[in-house]
Scaffold this motif. Structure first.
Motif, PDB file in Angstrom:
ATOM      1  N   SER A   1       0.824  -1.211   0.000  1.00 35.46           N
ATOM      2  CA  SER A   1       0.000   0.000   0.000  1.00 35.46           C
ATOM      3  C   SER A   1       0.860   1.265   0.000  1.00 35.46           C
ATOM      4  O   SER A   1       0.448   2.296  -0.545  1.00 35.46           O
ATOM      5  CB  SER A   1      -0.984  -0.006   1.178  1.00 35.46           C
ATOM      6  OG  SER A   1      -0.305  -0.142   2.381  1.00 35.46           O
ATOM      7  N   ASP A   2       2.069   1.211   0.575  1.00 30.90           N
ATOM      8  CA  ASP A   2       2.982   2.356   0.478  1.00 30.90           C
ATOM      9  C   ASP A   2       3.364   2.599  -0.984  1.00 30.90           C
ATOM     10  O   ASP A   2       3.429   3.739  -1.443  1.00 30.90           O
ATOM     11  CB  ASP A   2       4.260   2.097   1.290  1.00 30.90           C
ATOM     12  CG  ASP A   2       3.992   1.951   2.782  1.00 30.90           C
ATOM     13  OD1 ASP A   2       3.184   2.728   3.314  1.00 30.90           O
ATOM     14  OD2 ASP A   2       4.592   1.056   3.396  1.00 30.90           O
ATOM     15  N   ILE A   3       3.628   1.501  -1.696  1.00 28.47           N
ATOM     16  CA  ILE A   3       3.993   1.611  -3.114  1.00 28.47           C
ATOM     17  C   ILE A   3       2.808   2.149  -3.926  1.00 28.47           C
ATOM     18  O   ILE A   3       2.980   2.998  -4.815  1.00 28.47           O
ATOM     19  CB  ILE A   3       4.433   0.229  -3.667  1.00 28.47           C
ATOM     20  CG1 ILE A   3       5.676  -0.270  -2.923  1.00 28.47           C
ATOM     21  CG2 ILE A   3       4.671   0.286  -5.176  1.00 28.47           C
ATOM     22  CD1 ILE A   3       6.934   0.513  -3.195  1.00 28.47           C
ATOM     23  N   HIS A   4       1.586   1.676  -3.601  1.00 26.19           N
ATOM     24  CA  HIS A   4       0.396   2.178  -4.310  1.00 26.19           C
ATOM     25  C   HIS A   4       0.223   3.679  -4.097  1.00 26.19           C
ATOM     26  O   HIS A   4      -0.119   4.409  -5.030  1.00 26.19           O
ATOM     27  CB  HIS A   4      -0.862   1.432  -3.845  1.00 26.19           C
ATOM     28  CG  HIS A   4      -0.990   0.059  -4.423  1.00 26.19           C
ATOM     29  ND1 HIS A   4      -1.052  -0.176  -5.778  1.00 26.19           N
ATOM     30  CD2 HIS A   4      -1.059  -1.156  -3.834  1.00 26.19           C
ATOM     31  CE1 HIS A   4      -1.146  -1.475  -5.989  1.00 26.19           C
ATOM     32  NE2 HIS A   4      -1.143  -2.094  -4.830  1.00 26.19           N
ATOM     33  N   GLU A   5       0.476   4.152  -2.872  1.00 23.99           N
ATOM     34  CA  GLU A   5       0.385   5.598  -2.612  1.00 23.99           C
ATOM     35  C   GLU A   5       1.420   6.347  -3.458  1.00 23.99           C
ATOM     36  O   GLU A   5       1.119   7.357  -4.088  1.00 23.99           O
ATOM     37  CB  GLU A   5       0.633   5.903  -1.125  1.00 23.99           C
ATOM     38  CG  GLU A   5      -0.438   5.406  -0.182  1.00 23.99           C
ATOM     39  CD  GLU A   5      -1.784   6.091  -0.371  1.00 23.99           C
ATOM     40  OE1 GLU A   5      -1.828   7.261  -0.787  1.00 23.99           O
ATOM     41  OE2 GLU A   5      -2.812   5.428  -0.110  1.00 23.99           O
ATOM     42  N   TYR A   6       2.646   5.835  -3.462  1.00 25.84           N
ATOM     43  CA  TYR A   6       3.744   6.492  -4.165  1.00 25.84           C
ATOM     44  C   TYR A   6       3.470   6.556  -5.671  1.00 25.84           C
ATOM     45  O   TYR A   6       3.651   7.602  -6.302  1.00 25.84           O
ATOM     46  CB  TYR A   6       5.032   5.722  -3.868  1.00 25.84           C
ATOM     47  CG  TYR A   6       6.273   6.246  -4.531  1.00 25.84           C
ATOM     48  CD1 TYR A   6       6.651   7.571  -4.410  1.00 25.84           C
ATOM     49  CD2 TYR A   6       7.097   5.378  -5.269  1.00 25.84           C
ATOM     50  CE1 TYR A   6       7.821   8.031  -5.012  1.00 25.84           C
ATOM     51  CE2 TYR A   6       8.263   5.833  -5.865  1.00 25.84           C
ATOM     52  CZ  TYR A   6       8.620   7.161  -5.733  1.00 25.84           C
ATOM     53  OH  TYR A   6       9.759   7.614  -6.331  1.00 25.84           O
ATOM     54  N   LEU A   7       2.993   5.458  -6.231  1.00 22.82           N
ATOM     55  CA  LEU A   7       2.797   5.398  -7.686  1.00 22.82           C
ATOM     56  C   LEU A   7       1.469   6.012  -8.121  1.00 22.82           C
ATOM     57  O   LEU A   7       1.403   6.607  -9.201  1.00 22.82           O
ATOM     58  CB  LEU A   7       2.855   3.939  -8.169  1.00 22.82           C
ATOM     59  CG  LEU A   7       4.207   3.252  -8.082  1.00 22.82           C
ATOM     60  CD1 LEU A   7       4.099   1.809  -8.569  1.00 22.82           C
ATOM     61  CD2 LEU A   7       5.258   4.010  -8.897  1.00 22.82           C
ATOM     62  N   GLY A   8       0.423   5.852  -7.317  1.00 20.16           N
ATOM     63  CA  GLY A   8      -0.905   6.261  -7.780  1.00 20.16           C
ATOM     64  C   GLY A   8      -1.722   7.045  -6.777  1.00 20.16           C
ATOM     65  O   GLY A   8      -2.903   7.293  -6.993  1.00 20.16           O
ATOM     66  N   GLY A   9      -1.071   7.465  -5.665  1.00 16.12           N
ATOM     67  CA  GLY A   9      -1.819   8.132  -4.601  1.00 16.12           C
ATOM     68  C   GLY A   9      -2.102   9.591  -4.895  1.00 16.12           C
ATOM     69  O   GLY A   9      -1.690  10.093  -5.934  1.00 16.12           O
ATOM     70  N   PRO A  10      -2.793  10.268  -3.983  1.00 15.07           N
ATOM     71  CA  PRO A  10      -3.285   9.748  -2.708  1.00 15.07           C
ATOM     72  C   PRO A  10      -4.451   8.762  -2.870  1.00 15.07           C
ATOM     73  O   PRO A  10      -5.372   9.029  -3.631  1.00 15.07           O
ATOM     74  CB  PRO A  10      -3.763  11.001  -1.963  1.00 15.07           C
ATOM     75  CG  PRO A  10      -3.290  12.182  -2.741  1.00 15.07           C
ATOM     76  CD  PRO A  10      -3.077  11.704  -4.139  1.00 15.07           C
ATOM     77  N   ILE A  11      -4.364   7.630  -2.145  1.00 17.36           N
ATOM     78  CA  ILE A  11      -5.448   6.642  -2.134  1.00 17.36           C
ATOM     79  C   ILE A  11      -6.007   6.579  -0.713  1.00 17.36           C
ATOM     80  O   ILE A  11      -7.132   6.991  -0.474  1.00 17.36           O
ATOM     81  CB  ILE A  11      -4.941   5.258  -2.592  1.00 17.36           C
ATOM     82  CG1 ILE A  11      -4.359   5.350  -4.030  1.00 17.36           C
ATOM     83  CG2 ILE A  11      -6.087   4.240  -2.558  1.00 17.36           C
ATOM     84  CD1 ILE A  11      -3.575   4.134  -4.464  1.00 17.36           C
ATOM     85  N   LEU A  12      -5.189   6.071   0.221  1.00 20.71           N
ATOM     86  CA  LEU A  12      -5.610   6.051   1.628  1.00 20.71           C
ATOM     87  C   LEU A  12      -5.147   7.318   2.358  1.00 20.71           C
ATOM     88  O   LEU A  12      -5.681   7.658   3.411  1.00 20.71           O
ATOM     89  CB  LEU A  12      -5.040   4.815   2.332  1.00 20.71           C
ATOM     90  CG  LEU A  12      -5.580   3.470   1.836  1.00 20.71           C
ATOM     91  CD1 LEU A  12      -4.807   2.315   2.464  1.00 20.71           C
ATOM     92  CD2 LEU A  12      -7.066   3.326   2.162  1.00 20.71           C
TER      93      LEU A  12
END
Ligand SMILES: [Zn+2]
Length: 368
Positions: free
Chosen positions: A42-53
């Motif tokens: 989820s840290d990687i998802h934030e970095y690549l496509g965030g803000p998510i959470l």
């Protein structure tokens, strides 16, 4: 005033390592000197496509009031160095992991119905340190509510204690799935959570555990971690046609596995999970989906199969994991594939995990 170093998320592809003011330690809070903090998908998802959470640019998290930038990191171990005046359950010097889930206890409000039912992981005011609540583990220190502290016995190294959070996720999924010792299992995907599931299933007395995985390096790790068989779903070496994972499972079990865990979350793994599970068995979704998948409810109705999912963990899951680590039965240290200093976290942890995903299970960051 002394400052602390922290990896802060400003938005997509925008991380900075900064010196910031220390957080305030409130009456019910404790300050933890971070020893190690793992980096999560989820840290990687934030970095690549965030803000998510994390909070959206220009807005605040509705429950904690947090705004960007956010200090990331929620797989944390360390040592308590300060306790607020109202804290009675934790003392300075306590070695700990942190349960990063924030719920009504943290907000100081009356518990919502879900919290009263013993499911604070599903609290309507849920948030998470390192994402949507103030403070994160990619830092010299973090201030958390005393209820978030998970005591760690001296026999468990703090680098291993940083694995408690991902292991607690796997523990929770197994616990709520209805798993019983002796059950046969299919795990689809041998990433960090798939491997954590495999380790814990074996500790908890699973029967045969089969793993479906395409990547040869991840398949090898699944074998090392005790899988009874690892099947490559793209390799139809017997020329059977159809779904090779389903065929394999049917040869090895009477009529399919008792429980399948989908830790990949694509249409193919969902279809395989349903087909490989016995009548009356459970298909458990562990993955986060970026788009909807198709499901024909007949596949559940006509066989009384159950399809369900799970989120995060509760303190019970952390307790099970800590006990298993302390007993020596849960050999989780092999999940750690790199230890990186905080000053090199962006290149050494975030970029490394993106560029060399197959070489890693868990990268952990340590400040100093
Ligand atoms: Zn609640």
């Amino acid at each position: 005033m002394a400052t602390v170093k922290a990896v802060r998320f400003y938005g997509q592809r925008n991380l900075k390592i900064e010196e910031i003011a220390p957080q305030t330690c409130g009456p019910f809070d404790v300050r933890v000197k971070v020893a190690f903090c793992g980096i999560c998908g989820s840290d990687i998802h934030e970095y690549l496509g965030g803000p998510i959470l994390t909070p959206k640019l220009g807005s605040k998290d509705p429950h904690t009031g947090l705004q960007l930038p956010v200090t990331l990191g929620h797989e944390i171990s360390g040592e308590v160095v300060e306790v607020g005046p109202a804290v009675t359950t934790v003392a300075v010097g306590q070695r700990c992991a942190i349960n990063p889930s924030v719920d009504d206890r943290h907000h100081g409000t009356d518990p919502c119905r879900t919290c009263r039912l013993g499911k604070p992981n599903l609290c309507k005011r849920w948030a998470c340190y390192g994402l949507s609540a103030p403070g994160g583990g990619f830092s010299d220190e973090i201030v958390v509510h005393s209820a978030s502290i998970v005591p760690i016995p001296d026999s468990v190294p703090l680098r291993v204690a940083a694995l408690c959070e991902p292991l607690a996720v796997a523990c929770h999924m197994i616990r709520v799935s209805g798993f019983q010792p002796g059950d046969s299992i299919l795990v689809l995907g041998a990433g960090p959570i798939g491997l954590a599931l495999l380790l814990l299933l074996k500790v908890r007395g699973a029967g045969q555990v089969f793993v479906s995985e395409i990547s040869p390096s991840r398949a090898e790790k699944a074998r090392q971690f005790g899988a009874d068989a690892v099947i490559d779903p793209t390799n139809d070496s017997m020329g059977e046609g159809g779904d090779v994972v389903v065929s394999f499972v049917q040869r090895k079990t009477e009529d399919g596995v008792d429980v399948s865990f989908d830790a990949t979350g694509i249409q193919a793994t969902l279809d395989t999970a349903i087909a490989a599970t016995r009548a009356g068995g459970t298909i458990f979704n562990v993955a986060i989906h970026e788009k909807p998948l198709l499901i024909n409810p007949n596949a559940l109705t006509l066989t009384e199969k159950k399809y369900m999912g799970g989120l995060c963990y509760t303190s019970e899951d952390f307790a099970v994991v800590v006990e298993a680590l302390a007993s020596g039965k849960l050999r989780a240290e092999e999940m750690i594939t790199a230890v990186v200093p905080l000053r090199n976290a962006i290149e050494g942890a975030f970029e490394e995990l993106i560029n060399n995903k197959d070489n890693h299970i868990k990268i952990i960051v340590h400040p100093n």
